[in-house]
Design a protein around this motif. Structure first.
Motif, short mmCIF file in Angstrom:
data_model
loop_
_atom_site.label_atom_id
_atom_site.label_comp_id
_atom_site.label_asym_id
_atom_site.label_seq_id
_atom_site.Cartn_x
_atom_site.Cartn_y
_atom_site.Cartn_z
N VAL A 115 -4.51 2.99 -2.56
CA VAL A 115 -3.65 2.77 -3.73
C VAL A 115 -2.53 1.81 -3.36
CG1 VAL A 115 -2.08 3.85 -5.37
CG2 VAL A 115 -4.16 5.05 -4.67
N PHE A 116 -2.27 0.85 -4.25
CA PHE A 116 -1.25 -0.17 -4.02
C PHE A 116 -0.27 -0.19 -5.19
CE2 PHE A 116 -5.17 -1.36 -1.96
CZ PHE A 116 -4.77 -1.76 -0.68
N ARG A 128 -5.84 0.48 -7.61
CA ARG A 128 -6.57 1.13 -6.52
C ARG A 128 -7.80 0.31 -6.14
NH1 ARG A 128 -11.04 4.63 -7.27
NH2 ARG A 128 -11.74 4.81 -9.44
N ASP A 129 -8.12 0.38 -4.86
CA ASP A 129 -9.31 -0.26 -4.31
C ASP A 129 -10.05 0.84 -3.56
OD1 ASP A 129 -11.20 -2.08 -3.50
OD2 ASP A 129 -10.03 -2.75 -1.76
N GLU A 148 0.83 -1.20 0.00
CA GLU A 148 0.00 0.00 0.00
C GLU A 148 0.87 1.25 0.00
OE1 GLU A 148 -4.02 1.80 2.11
OE2 GLU A 148 -3.02 0.03 2.99
N VAL A 149 0.45 2.23 -0.79
CA VAL A 149 1.12 3.54 -0.84
C VAL A 149 0.35 4.47 0.09
CG1 VAL A 149 1.85 5.44 -2.31
CG2 VAL A 149 1.81 3.11 -3.23
N ARG A 150 1.00 4.90 1.16
CA ARG A 150 0.31 5.69 2.18
C ARG A 150 0.66 7.17 2.14
NH1 ARG A 150 -2.05 2.31 5.97
NH2 ARG A 150 -1.43 0.12 5.88
N THR A 153 -3.32 14.46 -6.70
CA THR A 153 -2.82 13.38 -5.85
C THR A 153 -2.53 12.16 -6.71
OG1 THR A 153 -5.02 12.45 -5.45
CG2 THR A 153 -4.29 14.24 -3.98
N LEU A 154 -1.90 11.17 -6.10
CA LEU A 154 -1.65 9.92 -6.82
C LEU A 154 -2.97 9.29 -7.25
CD1 LEU A 154 0.36 7.82 -7.84
CD2 LEU A 154 0.31 6.75 -5.58
N LEU A 155 -3.98 9.40 -6.42
CA LEU A 155 -5.30 8.87 -6.78
C LEU A 155 -5.86 9.60 -8.00
CD1 LEU A 155 -7.35 6.75 -5.76
CD2 LEU A 155 -8.46 8.59 -4.47
N ASP A 156 -5.61 10.90 -8.10
CA ASP A 156 -6.10 11.66 -9.26
C ASP A 156 -5.48 11.17 -10.56
OD1 ASP A 156 -7.71 13.36 -7.70
OD2 ASP A 156 -6.05 14.76 -7.36
N LEU A 157 -4.24 10.67 -10.50
CA LEU A 157 -3.55 10.23 -11.71
C LEU A 157 -4.27 9.05 -12.37
CD1 LEU A 157 -1.39 12.14 -10.62
CD2 LEU A 157 0.34 10.43 -11.18
N PHE A 158 -5.05 8.31 -11.61
CA PHE A 158 -5.81 7.18 -12.16
C PHE A 158 -6.92 7.65 -13.11
CE2 PHE A 158 -3.84 5.10 -8.62
CZ PHE A 158 -3.86 3.75 -8.85
#
Length: 236
Positions: A180-181, A175-176, A49-51, A64-69
């Motif tokens: 993010v993993f 991602r779940d 997991e990326v924290r 964010t890293l989540l936004d890159l998805f």
């Protein structure tokens, strides 16, 4: 450029050529099956997991890293070598991006591909315009620890296997929901998966024409990493 004095492969009859081709095709099918097994093993790798709350600079501002998805389930990040004080991006990384295709095909399989570099966004945009790239989306990680945490930037500018502290690579994320993993990483020649230009050259009689290759005596060859250029730097 067109050196017709270099040796040629053996010239044979059509029947001999067909027989040799069938033997080669059988070996290539074995390699394909072996590669399928490698891919299957990769799909079964564990993940971490990326924290960290990384912040990137992209076309819509801070991300964010989540936004890159971009709302998709899978993310592929190509770590493009472009340090904050560099005047141009890495020529080898540029070769890789030249071969990247339209993102719609990856998007159709719930996957997003992006580039990430430490150079500021303004430099990325200028270089992107110079190269004529419309995709993938390019993010700056300047100001965050993303590159260091991913193992592609070293605080030691003279670290082995780096160019001024930068190295290329590819990271894969899943991602779940909001989590993010990181599932996979590869560098060095592992990124050849992304560059079909190598695959094209591997089909030709002279191959990549680099001196590490096992080729017949007299085949044209140069050291690796010295002949390839940015696409606007080759002589006509």
């Amino acid at each position: 450029m067109n050196d017709f004095s270099t040796p040629l492969p053996p010239i044979v009859s059509m029947d001999e050529w067909q027989a040799a081709l069938e033997r080669q095709t059988a070996k290539e099918k074995e390699f394909t099956r072996a590669r399928d097994k490698l891919n299957a093993a990769r799909r079964r790798l564990p993940m971490v997991e990326v924290r960290s709350d990384y912040v990137f600079d992209g076309p819509r501002g801070k991300a964010t890293l989540l936004d890159l998805f971009e709302g998709r389930r899978q993310l592929i990040v190509y770590h493009f070598m472009f340090g904050p004080d560099w005047e141009a991006g890495c020529d080898g990384c540029s070769w890789v991006v030249d071969a990247m295709t339209h993102p719609a095909h990856l998007n159709a399989r719930d996957t997003t591909l992006v580039l990430v570099s430490r150079a500021p966004r303004e430099k990325l945009l200028r270089y992107q315009a110079r190269m004529g790239w419309q995709h993938p989306t390019w993010y700056s990680s300047l100001g965050s620890d993303f590159n260091q945490d991913m193992g592609v930037t070293s605080c030691n500018c003279h670290a082995p296997d780096t160019d001024r502290g930068e190295r290329h690579g590819i990271s894969v994320f899943l991602r779940d929901g909001e989590r993010v993993f990181r599932t996979y990483f590869s560098g060095k020649r592992g990124v050849e998966y992304l560059g079909s230009l190598w695959s094209y050259l591997d089909l030709t009689p002279y191959g990549r024409q680099e001196n590490w290759e096992d080729s017949p005596p007299g085949w044209p060859q140069t050291p690796p990493y010295v002949w390839n250029r940015r696409h606007d730097e080759y002589e006509t």
